[in-house]
Design a protein around this motif. Sequence first.
Motif, short mmCIF file in Angstrom:
data_model
loop_
_atom_site.label_atom_id
_atom_site.label_comp_id
_atom_site.label_asym_id
_atom_site.label_seq_id
_atom_site.Cartn_x
_atom_site.Cartn_y
_atom_site.Cartn_z
N THR A 73 0.83 -1.21 0.00
CA THR A 73 0.00 0.00 0.00
C THR A 73 0.87 1.26 0.00
O THR A 73 0.63 2.18 -0.78
CB THR A 73 -0.94 0.00 1.22
N VAL A 74 1.87 1.28 0.86
CA VAL A 74 2.78 2.43 0.93
C VAL A 74 3.50 2.61 -0.40
O VAL A 74 3.59 3.74 -0.91
CB VAL A 74 3.79 2.27 2.10
N GLN A 75 4.00 1.53 -0.98
CA GLN A 75 4.70 1.63 -2.26
C GLN A 75 3.80 2.17 -3.35
O GLN A 75 4.20 3.04 -4.14
CB GLN A 75 5.27 0.26 -2.66
N GLY A 120 3.10 9.86 -5.57
CA GLY A 120 3.17 11.18 -4.93
C GLY A 120 2.06 11.45 -3.94
O GLY A 120 1.82 12.60 -3.58
N MET A 121 1.40 10.42 -3.45
CA MET A 121 0.32 10.60 -2.48
C MET A 121 0.88 10.53 -1.07
O MET A 121 1.79 9.76 -0.78
CB MET A 121 -0.76 9.52 -2.66
N PHE A 122 0.30 11.34 -0.18
CA PHE A 122 0.66 11.29 1.23
C PHE A 122 0.14 9.97 1.80
O PHE A 122 -1.03 9.63 1.62
CB PHE A 122 0.03 12.46 2.00
N VAL A 123 1.01 9.22 2.46
CA VAL A 123 0.62 7.93 3.01
C VAL A 123 1.27 7.73 4.37
O VAL A 123 2.41 8.15 4.58
CB VAL A 123 0.97 6.78 2.03
N GLN A 124 0.52 7.13 5.29
CA GLN A 124 1.04 6.78 6.60
C GLN A 124 0.66 5.34 6.92
O GLN A 124 -0.42 4.88 6.54
CB GLN A 124 0.46 7.68 7.70
N ALA A 125 1.56 4.66 7.64
CA ALA A 125 1.30 3.29 8.07
C ALA A 125 1.53 3.19 9.57
O ALA A 125 2.48 3.77 10.10
CB ALA A 125 2.22 2.32 7.34
N PHE A 170 4.33 5.92 10.83
CA PHE A 170 5.42 6.43 10.01
C PHE A 170 4.87 6.86 8.66
O PHE A 170 3.95 6.23 8.14
CB PHE A 170 6.49 5.35 9.79
N ASP A 171 5.44 7.91 8.09
CA ASP A 171 4.96 8.34 6.77
C ASP A 171 5.68 7.57 5.67
O ASP A 171 6.74 6.99 5.86
CB ASP A 171 5.08 9.85 6.58
N GLY A 172 5.04 7.55 4.51
CA GLY A 172 5.52 6.77 3.38
C GLY A 172 6.89 7.18 2.88
O GLY A 172 7.67 6.34 2.45
N ASN A 173 7.19 8.47 2.94
CA ASN A 173 8.51 8.92 2.49
C ASN A 173 9.59 8.30 3.35
O ASN A 173 10.61 7.81 2.85
CB ASN A 173 8.57 10.46 2.55
N HIS A 174 9.37 8.27 4.65
CA HIS A 174 10.33 7.67 5.57
C HIS A 174 10.42 6.16 5.38
O HIS A 174 11.51 5.58 5.29
CB HIS A 174 9.93 8.02 7.01
N LEU A 175 9.25 5.51 5.26
CA LEU A 175 9.24 4.05 5.13
C LEU A 175 9.83 3.58 3.81
O LEU A 175 10.42 2.50 3.74
CB LEU A 175 7.81 3.53 5.26
#
Length: 186
Positions: free
Chosen positions: A99-101, A107-112, A142-147
Amino acid sequence: KLLLVGGGTGLVPMMRLLTHVKSTDDVTILIGAKSKDEVFFEDLANQLLQNNSHNVIVCTDDGSYGEKGFVTDVVEKLVNESHFDGVYTCGPEKMMYKTVQSAHSRGMFVQASLERMMKCGVGICGSCCVGEDLACKDGTIFDGNHLSKNKEFGHSHRNKAGILEDYWVLPVRFKINRQIFCVKGM
């Protein structure tokens, strides 16, 4: 426009998140389960979102209810067809990883919200580490950019003994002369 993706016990925080959406939010929630017997919170999600434009989509691995297949297949389809302002996920780590990938690559904001074995809960034991991060202290969200930069997320975890194990290598069990053997396979 929000997309919430939950599977298994990861649906509980998704239901809590639904209590905080604005009535003007357009919400799509994906509920993933192995079979119809494991589908929970569909009615609750519809009830919580009764004042919102919303869509509740259930996916079962075996096709016994809702759409057949993995919830991540529907995630891929939805993020290809539409842009979401926020994507939120909780559940099995392989589901969250996909999902995060999918969302982050578009370019969507994503958090897990990650779940790891947490023995101490204060960052001392290290059993909840995900790469350099401690889920108990640095997360659990954690946000997707970090993950997307984390080498362990979606690939490995620590077992109860603290040993790093790969998610993608499954144990294979076989029996020879009434003895059961277990080896790591692909």
